[in-house]
Design a protein around this motif. Sequence first.
Motif, PDB file in Angstrom:
ATOM      1  N   GLU A   1      -1.708   4.587 -11.132  1.00  0.00           N
ATOM      2  CA  GLU A   1      -0.682   4.319 -10.131  1.00  0.00           C
ATOM      3  C   GLU A   1      -0.152   2.901 -10.318  1.00  0.00           C
ATOM      4  O   GLU A   1      -0.856   2.033 -10.850  1.00  0.00           O
ATOM      5  CB  GLU A   1      -1.269   4.444  -8.713  1.00  0.00           C
ATOM      6  CG  GLU A   1      -1.644   5.848  -8.286  1.00  0.00           C
ATOM      7  CD  GLU A   1      -0.455   6.655  -7.812  1.00  0.00           C
ATOM      8  OE1 GLU A   1       0.696   6.198  -7.979  1.00  0.00           O
ATOM      9  OE2 GLU A   1      -0.664   7.773  -7.298  1.00  0.00           O
ATOM     10  N   PRO A   2       1.082   2.614  -9.869  1.00  0.00           N
ATOM     11  CA  PRO A   2       1.568   1.234  -9.888  1.00  0.00           C
ATOM     12  C   PRO A   2       0.701   0.350  -8.987  1.00  0.00           C
ATOM     13  O   PRO A   2       0.169   0.808  -7.972  1.00  0.00           O
ATOM     14  CB  PRO A   2       2.997   1.349  -9.337  1.00  0.00           C
ATOM     15  CG  PRO A   2       3.375   2.781  -9.538  1.00  0.00           C
ATOM     16  CD  PRO A   2       2.111   3.563  -9.385  1.00  0.00           C
ATOM     17  N   VAL A   3       0.591  -0.915  -9.339  1.00  0.00           N
ATOM     18  CA  VAL A   3      -0.231  -1.836  -8.548  1.00  0.00           C
ATOM     19  C   VAL A   3       0.276  -1.912  -7.112  1.00  0.00           C
ATOM     20  O   VAL A   3      -0.515  -2.003  -6.164  1.00  0.00           O
ATOM     21  CB  VAL A   3      -0.247  -3.240  -9.193  1.00  0.00           C
ATOM     22  CG1 VAL A   3      -1.009  -4.232  -8.320  1.00  0.00           C
ATOM     23  CG2 VAL A   3      -0.887  -3.180 -10.572  1.00  0.00           C
ATOM     24  N   ARG A   4       1.596  -1.877  -6.929  1.00  0.00           N
ATOM     25  CA  ARG A   4       2.150  -1.983  -5.576  1.00  0.00           C
ATOM     26  C   ARG A   4       1.672  -0.833  -4.693  1.00  0.00           C
ATOM     27  O   ARG A   4       1.468  -1.021  -3.479  1.00  0.00           O
ATOM     28  CB  ARG A   4       3.677  -2.027  -5.617  1.00  0.00           C
ATOM     29  CG  ARG A   4       4.313  -0.814  -6.266  1.00  0.00           C
ATOM     30  CD  ARG A   4       5.836  -0.876  -6.264  1.00  0.00           C
ATOM     31  NE  ARG A   4       6.421   0.213  -7.015  1.00  0.00           N
ATOM     32  CZ  ARG A   4       6.496   1.470  -6.598  1.00  0.00           C
ATOM     33  NH1 ARG A   4       6.042   1.777  -5.393  1.00  0.00           N
ATOM     34  NH2 ARG A   4       7.043   2.409  -7.346  1.00  0.00           N
ATOM     35  N   VAL A   5       1.480   0.343  -5.260  1.00  0.00           N
ATOM     36  CA  VAL A   5       0.995   1.494  -4.486  1.00  0.00           C
ATOM     37  C   VAL A   5      -0.443   1.246  -4.034  1.00  0.00           C
ATOM     38  O   VAL A   5      -0.806   1.526  -2.887  1.00  0.00           O
ATOM     39  CB  VAL A   5       1.084   2.782  -5.325  1.00  0.00           C
ATOM     40  CG1 VAL A   5       0.396   3.949  -4.613  1.00  0.00           C
ATOM     41  CG2 VAL A   5       2.539   3.120  -5.611  1.00  0.00           C
ATOM     42  N   VAL A   6      -1.255   0.692  -4.931  1.00  0.00           N
ATOM     43  CA  VAL A   6      -2.646   0.405  -4.580  1.00  0.00           C
ATOM     44  C   VAL A   6      -2.716  -0.697  -3.529  1.00  0.00           C
ATOM     45  O   VAL A   6      -3.498  -0.610  -2.568  1.00  0.00           O
ATOM     46  CB  VAL A   6      -3.440   0.011  -5.838  1.00  0.00           C
ATOM     47  CG1 VAL A   6      -4.864  -0.413  -5.467  1.00  0.00           C
ATOM     48  CG2 VAL A   6      -3.474   1.177  -6.821  1.00  0.00           C
TER      49      VAL A   6
ATOM     50  N   GLY B   1      -5.428   0.851   4.831  1.00  0.00           N
ATOM     51  CA  GLY B   1      -6.745   1.396   5.137  1.00  0.00           C
ATOM     52  C   GLY B   1      -6.828   2.888   4.847  1.00  0.00           C
ATOM     53  O   GLY B   1      -5.865   3.497   4.389  1.00  0.00           O
ATOM     54  N   PRO B   2      -7.980   3.498   5.117  1.00  0.00           N
ATOM     55  CA  PRO B   2      -9.177   2.925   5.734  1.00  0.00           C
ATOM     56  C   PRO B   2     -10.096   2.171   4.777  1.00  0.00           C
ATOM     57  O   PRO B   2     -11.148   1.712   5.181  1.00  0.00           O
ATOM     58  CB  PRO B   2      -9.888   4.170   6.270  1.00  0.00           C
ATOM     59  CG  PRO B   2      -9.558   5.230   5.262  1.00  0.00           C
ATOM     60  CD  PRO B   2      -8.142   4.941   4.836  1.00  0.00           C
ATOM     61  N   VAL B   3      -9.715   2.064   3.489  1.00  0.00           N
ATOM     62  CA  VAL B   3     -10.566   1.348   2.542  1.00  0.00           C
ATOM     63  C   VAL B   3     -10.748  -0.090   3.000  1.00  0.00           C
ATOM     64  O   VAL B   3      -9.883  -0.652   3.674  1.00  0.00           O
ATOM     65  CB  VAL B   3      -9.982   1.398   1.116  1.00  0.00           C
ATOM     66  CG1 VAL B   3      -9.959   2.810   0.586  1.00  0.00           C
ATOM     67  CG2 VAL B   3      -8.587   0.791   1.077  1.00  0.00           C
ATOM     68  N   ARG B   4     -11.858  -0.674   2.640  1.00  0.00           N
ATOM     69  CA  ARG B   4     -12.234  -1.981   3.152  1.00  0.00           C
ATOM     70  C   ARG B   4     -12.406  -2.980   2.011  1.00  0.00           C
ATOM     71  O   ARG B   4     -13.506  -3.154   1.479  1.00  0.00           O
ATOM     72  CB  ARG B   4     -13.530  -1.865   3.961  1.00  0.00           C
ATOM     73  CG  ARG B   4     -13.397  -0.853   5.098  1.00  0.00           C
ATOM     74  CD  ARG B   4     -14.716  -0.531   5.753  1.00  0.00           C
ATOM     75  NE  ARG B   4     -14.579   0.563   6.707  1.00  0.00           N
ATOM     76  CZ  ARG B   4     -15.578   1.086   7.393  1.00  0.00           C
ATOM     77  NH1 ARG B   4     -16.811   0.624   7.231  1.00  0.00           N
ATOM     78  NH2 ARG B   4     -15.371   2.086   8.237  1.00  0.00           N
ATOM     79  N   PRO B   5     -11.320  -3.631   1.611  1.00  0.00           N
ATOM     80  CA  PRO B   5     -11.417  -4.593   0.518  1.00  0.00           C
ATOM     81  C   PRO B   5     -12.193  -5.844   0.923  1.00  0.00           C
ATOM     82  O   PRO B   5     -12.284  -6.179   2.115  1.00  0.00           O
ATOM     83  CB  PRO B   5      -9.953  -4.934   0.212  1.00  0.00           C
ATOM     84  CG  PRO B   5      -9.216  -4.635   1.473  1.00  0.00           C
ATOM     85  CD  PRO B   5      -9.942  -3.489   2.119  1.00  0.00           C
ATOM     86  N   VAL B   6     -12.744  -6.503  -0.066  1.00  0.00           N
ATOM     87  CA  VAL B   6     -13.423  -7.779   0.125  1.00  0.00           C
ATOM     88  C   VAL B   6     -12.736  -8.803  -0.762  1.00  0.00           C
ATOM     89  O   VAL B   6     -11.987  -8.459  -1.669  1.00  0.00           O
ATOM     90  CB  VAL B   6     -14.922  -7.691  -0.232  1.00  0.00           C
ATOM     91  CG1 VAL B   6     -15.633  -6.701   0.674  1.00  0.00           C
ATOM     92  CG2 VAL B   6     -15.096  -7.290  -1.697  1.00  0.00           C
TER      93      VAL B   6
ATOM     94  N   LYS C   1      -0.577  -1.392  -1.282  1.00  0.00           N
ATOM     95  CA  LYS C   1      -0.170  -0.798  -0.009  1.00  0.00           C
ATOM     96  C   LYS C   1      -1.324  -0.028   0.622  1.00  0.00           C
ATOM     97  O   LYS C   1      -1.550  -0.086   1.833  1.00  0.00           O
ATOM     98  CB  LYS C   1       1.031   0.125  -0.218  1.00  0.00           C
ATOM     99  CG  LYS C   1       1.568   0.727   1.072  1.00  0.00           C
ATOM    100  CD  LYS C   1       2.803   1.577   0.807  1.00  0.00           C
ATOM    101  CE  LYS C   1       3.329   2.191   2.107  1.00  0.00           C
ATOM    102  NZ  LYS C   1       4.542   3.025   1.851  1.00  0.00           N
ATOM    103  N   ALA C   2      -2.097   0.678  -0.228  1.00  0.00           N
ATOM    104  CA  ALA C   2      -3.258   1.422   0.268  1.00  0.00           C
ATOM    105  C   ALA C   2      -4.321   0.464   0.810  1.00  0.00           C
ATOM    106  O   ALA C   2      -4.979   0.763   1.817  1.00  0.00           O
ATOM    107  CB  ALA C   2      -3.845   2.287  -0.850  1.00  0.00           C
ATOM    108  N   LEU C   3      -4.483  -0.682   0.168  1.00  0.00           N
ATOM    109  CA  LEU C   3      -5.451  -1.654   0.662  1.00  0.00           C
ATOM    110  C   LEU C   3      -5.007  -2.229   2.001  1.00  0.00           C
ATOM    111  O   LEU C   3      -5.837  -2.562   2.853  1.00  0.00           O
ATOM    112  CB  LEU C   3      -5.625  -2.802  -0.354  1.00  0.00           C
ATOM    113  CG  LEU C   3      -6.114  -2.428  -1.754  1.00  0.00           C
ATOM    114  CD1 LEU C   3      -6.481  -3.688  -2.532  1.00  0.00           C
ATOM    115  CD2 LEU C   3      -7.298  -1.482  -1.712  1.00  0.00           C
TER     116      LEU C   3
END
Length: 207
Positions: free
Chosen positions: A18-23, A30-35, A25-27
């Motif tokens: 996927e394009p970085v911008r899509v990822v 949510g619900p993923v929890r980046p650090v 946006k997902a970060l």
Amino acid sequence: MTRAAQFTAAEAAFVLREPVRVVKKALDSGPVRPVLLRRAGASVRAIGWQDLFYLFAIKELRDELTPKARMAFYEALRQAPLERGREVRFGRFRVAVGDLVEEVETRTASLAELAEKVEFRGDGEPVLRGTDVEVHRIAALVDGGLSADDVLVDYPSLSRENVQVATAYAQAHPKAGRPFPRTTAKRALRGAGLDELDEVLDGAAAE
């Protein structure tokens, strides 16, 4: 690459295709929890294997799960380790994830293999292993429209695999700071009709 690894947005984009911008946006959504991680002296957001798998699974199952079901799926994933061949159960749903787990493992392994084909100079610049050719220099040439054959004309010591490694590694690890030129000096001279000077450069390189 182990499941204890952390993946930046660019690395996750490489795995997800996927394009970085899509990822990114997902970060954000949510619900993923980046650090936050420190990479090359800067703070970057990263996610664990479990969150990476969730993003991949949702991409594959987006037409089958409602937004509410996706949240329940995410929480179910966090409650137990993922194993090949197992089901994830939440509410009235049962999702077989064995093939999805295997695919993410394959793609993260490919990401790890790329790292083994690159080494770092003393200034921190990644180069193709066994050479002094900067990875991002080659990737910039391809991004500028050159084919692998075109690149090999000006870098005859490289192989087609080297070019593929450079472009893939640069995709997963974008260059920070000033980018490399999208053409070579020799090609620019030829394009300007300065063929004689190009021949002098060839002769100097051969000495």
